[in-house]
Design an enzyme around this catalytic site. Structure first.
Site, PDB file in Angstrom:
ATOM      1  NE  ARG A 271       2.804 -10.919   5.654  1.00 47.76           N
ATOM      2  CZ  ARG A 271       1.669 -11.413   6.138  1.00 47.76           C
ATOM      3  NH1 ARG A 271       1.527 -12.703   6.264  1.00 47.76           N
ATOM      4  NH2 ARG A 271       0.698 -10.613   6.526  1.00 47.76           N
TER       5      ARG A 271
ATOM      6  CG  ASP B 188       1.585  -2.758  13.040  1.00 52.25           C
ATOM      7  OD1 ASP B 188       1.129  -3.889  13.330  1.00 52.25           O
ATOM      8  OD2 ASP B 188       2.655  -2.598  12.417  1.00 52.25           O
TER       9      ASP B 188
ATOM     10  NE  ARG C   6       3.622  -8.879  15.320  1.00 48.76           N
ATOM     11  CZ  ARG C   6       4.281  -7.741  15.577  1.00 48.76           C
ATOM     12  NH1 ARG C   6       4.161  -6.719  14.775  1.00 48.76           N
ATOM     13  NH2 ARG C   6       5.059  -7.655  16.619  1.00 48.76           N
ATOM     14  CE1 TYR C   7       0.124  -9.899  10.140  1.00 50.54           C
ATOM     15  CE2 TYR C   7       2.329  -9.038   9.801  1.00 50.54           C
ATOM     16  CZ  TYR C   7       0.993  -8.833  10.065  1.00 50.54           C
ATOM     17  OH  TYR C   7       0.517  -7.559  10.256  1.00 50.54           O
TER      18      TYR C   7
ATOM     19  CB  CYS D 188      18.251   5.813   9.628  1.00 50.84           C
ATOM     20  SG  CYS D 188      17.106   4.431   9.662  1.00 50.84           S
TER      21      CYS D 188
ATOM     22  CB  CYS E  94      11.670   6.382  14.160  1.00 49.52           C
ATOM     23  SG  CYS E  94      12.250   4.684  13.999  1.00 49.52           S
TER      24      CYS E  94
ATOM     25  CE  LYS F  87       2.373  -3.660   8.338  1.00 45.57           C
ATOM     26  NZ  LYS F  87       3.130  -4.855   8.744  1.00 45.57           N
TER      27      LYS F  87
ATOM     28  CG  ASP G  39       3.068   2.069  15.236  1.00 49.30           C
ATOM     29  OD1 ASP G  39       1.943   1.626  14.950  1.00 49.30           O
ATOM     30  OD2 ASP G  39       4.116   1.730  14.639  1.00 49.30           O
TER      31      ASP G  39
ATOM     32  CB  CYS H  21      11.745   9.261  10.701  1.00 46.18           C
ATOM     33  SG  CYS H  21      12.230   8.768   9.055  1.00 46.18           S
TER      34      CYS H  21
ATOM     35  NE  ARG I  44      11.112  -1.752  13.669  1.00 42.64           N
ATOM     36  CZ  ARG I  44      11.013  -1.868  12.344  1.00 42.64           C
ATOM     37  NH1 ARG I  44      11.907  -1.311  11.550  1.00 42.64           N
ATOM     38  NH2 ARG I  44      10.038  -2.568  11.805  1.00 42.64           N
TER      39      ARG I  44
HETATM   40  C1  PLP Z   1       4.267  -5.253   8.370  1.00 38.49           C
HETATM   41  C2  PLP Z   1       4.916  -6.471   8.800  1.00 38.49           C
HETATM   42  C3  PLP Z   1       5.122  -7.538   7.932  1.00 38.49           C
HETATM   43  C4  PLP Z   1       4.667  -7.506   6.498  1.00 38.49           C
HETATM   44  O1  PLP Z   1       3.275  -7.426   6.431  1.00 38.49           O
HETATM   45  P1  PLP Z   1       2.541  -7.305   5.040  1.00 38.49           P
HETATM   46  O2  PLP Z   1       1.123  -6.977   5.405  1.00 38.49           O
HETATM   47  O3  PLP Z   1       2.686  -8.613   4.368  1.00 38.49           O
HETATM   48  O4  PLP Z   1       3.211  -6.216   4.259  1.00 38.49           O
HETATM   49  C5  PLP Z   1       5.723  -8.663   8.434  1.00 38.49           C
HETATM   50  N1  PLP Z   1       6.120  -8.753   9.715  1.00 38.49           N
HETATM   51  C6  PLP Z   1       5.926  -7.751  10.588  1.00 38.49           C
HETATM   52  C7  PLP Z   1       6.367  -7.910  11.993  1.00 38.49           C
HETATM   53  C8  PLP Z   1       5.335  -6.563  10.167  1.00 38.49           C
HETATM   54  O5  PLP Z   1       5.164  -5.555  11.024  1.00 38.49           O
END
Ligand code: PLP
Length: 438
Positions: free
Chosen positions: A126, A340, A122-123, A135, A142, A347, A303, A139, A144
């Site tokens: 990362r 989110d 997504r980002y 699990c 959850c 986020k 969520d 939860c 998911r």
């Molecule tokens: C939360 C999340 C991350 C990590 O986000 P940070 O703000 O760096 O902790 C990475 N990918 C996805 C899809 C996420 O939901």
């Protein structure tokens, strides 16, 4: 010598006639004897649900299965179980079957933003890597939920290898977040293998692991696990405590093992109606966390996943909680409150407003006490033009080949080197009209 409490002793015998109390601390025994049906739950708690309620619970479990570790079960207060935060997080509520108009199966579009199975990218720098689908405790909140207990989607070795391959072939990825499911439900050997493979990737700087085991299965944090993980530093570990009552002698021990081994520890909580939607509860929680060397990281707005309607609070509750924390307690005990974004926008941090007004060289601010103050901005700040050519700038970013991505979104509007001055939604009528299109 480890001291077991009477309740643990009693539960061990009730759950498994052949067991010795020592089994209580064996995480595999805990997983094997997780409570997965209502009859067992009733017997162990010494209660019986009325027939009508029981039918609804059974119906709920058909859709969203039940699993509670004996350890987590032992934290439930029998005297007042229906108001107990542990009970509410682990035992099904018929409200889970209520689906609101805005609820979605995959609100964060994790499946859509998935270039290969198990990876959510997504980002820019990362990725999320779902290496486990299991699990020990399910939860009820959850996000998911759609996947819980779904045996078809248990990751196999080929899928995991493909995920690793994607990261290896995508040089922008400098941070991978191992999640699931719970990665710590994999065997030490399997985790060791995944971490070893990931560590071979030169551009991967950081590996993070998200796990709820310190909360629901603290005995999983064995000396052997910690020794294995230590080989793969730098590793960041994030856990998921939602209520101060979850911080017990056993969970403290597990956190101490991880902290002593040098892993930075963080915590993500979810704001849950009827569980922790109270400034005093969250304050107690963050204090207990930092006492145990865990840095509160995120507080999530619940969520829009299907089955969570009864857990949701208004956003205002989160702002109220942040208002009660910021300034009132240690800065490092304050998490970032985030929504989110539905649809997969990532986020979005939210805070109370501290900027009251602004002129060309003064900012009017208020503090946590309500004091209103003025910050005088400099009269003579010389802005510099940034064309991203560090050679022509006095500021020295003397790093070898800074691998920078192009600015996007608001960052792009703020930048000097990009001429874009507006972000316009596609197909808005005004623009379509202007272009003479129909
Ligand atoms: C939360 C999340 C991350 C990590 O986000 P940070 O703000 O760096 O902790 C990475 N990918 C996805 C899809 C996420 O939901």
């Amino acid at each position: 010598m480890t001291i077991f409490n009477e309740k643990q002793q009693e539960l061990t015998e009730k759950i498994d006639a052949d067991a010795h109390i020592k089994n209580w601390r064996d995480w595999k025994w805990q997983v094997k004897h997780s409570i997965r049906d209502v009859d067992t739950f009733e017997t162990l708690l010494g209660i019986q649900f009325p027939e009508k309620q029981r039918k609804q619970i059974d119906k709920t479990i058909e859709k969203f299965p039940l699993s509670i570790t004996p350890y987590y079960f032992s934290l439930i207060d029998e005297e007042d179980y229906s108001n107990d935060p542990v009970f509410k997080q682990s035992f099904p509520s018929p409200s889970e079957l209520i689906i609101n108009r805005h609820d979605m199966l995959d609100p964060l579009a994790e499946d859509k933003d998935s270039p290969v199975p198990l990876i959510t990218h997504r980002y820019p720098d990362r990725v999320l890597f779902h290496i486990s689908n299991t699990c020990s405790m399910y939860c009820r909140h959850c996000t998911r939920k759609r996947k819980v207990g779904d045996h078809d989607s248990i990751p196999n070795k080929t899928e995991i290898l493909n995920g690793i391959k994607y990261i290896a072939e995508t040089p922008q990825v400098r941070d991978v977040l191992l999640s699931g499911g719970d990665p710590f439900l994999l065997s030490d050997n399997c985790l060791d293998w995944i971490l070893t493979e990931l560590r071979k990737i030169p551009h991967l700087e950081v590996i993070r692991i998200g796990t709820r085991t310190p909360v629901v299965l603290p005995y999983r944090i064995t000396d052997e696990l910690v020794e294995m993980l230590k080989k793969h530093q730098p590793l960041w570990i994030n856990t998921h405590f939602n209520h101060p009552r979850e911080i017990t002698t056993s969970s403290k021990e597990s956190l101490a093992k991880l902290a002593d081994a040098g892993f930075p520890l963080g915590n993500q909580s979810v704001l849950l109606a009827g569980v922790n939607d109270c400034p005093r509860i969250i304050k107690k929680l963050v204090h207990r966390l930092v006492q145990n060397r865990v840095r509160p990281y995120y507080l999530y707005q619940c969520d829009l996943s299907e089955g969570l309607a009864h857990f949701r609070t208004p956003v205002g509750k989160g702002i109220e909680i942040m208002e009660s924390l910021i300034g009132h307690t240690s800065g490092f005990a304050v998490p970032t409150y985030v929504v989110d974004a539905p649809g997969g926008g990532g986020k979005i941090p939210l805070m109370p407003n501290y900027i009251i007004s602004w002129s060309t060289n003064k900012v009017i601010l208020r503090n946590y006490e309500g004091v209103i103050t003025t910050y005088k901005e400099p009269d003579s700040y010389e802005p510099y033009f940034c064309d991203r050519n560090c050679d022509s700038c006095d500021l020295q970013l003397k790093l070898e080949s800074p691998e920078e991505t192009k600015a996007i979104g608001i960052e792009k509007l703020l930048s000097d080197y990009d001429k874009t001055y507006t972000l316009t939604p596609r197909n808005i009528e005004r623009i379509t009209r202007r272009n003479g299109q129909s």
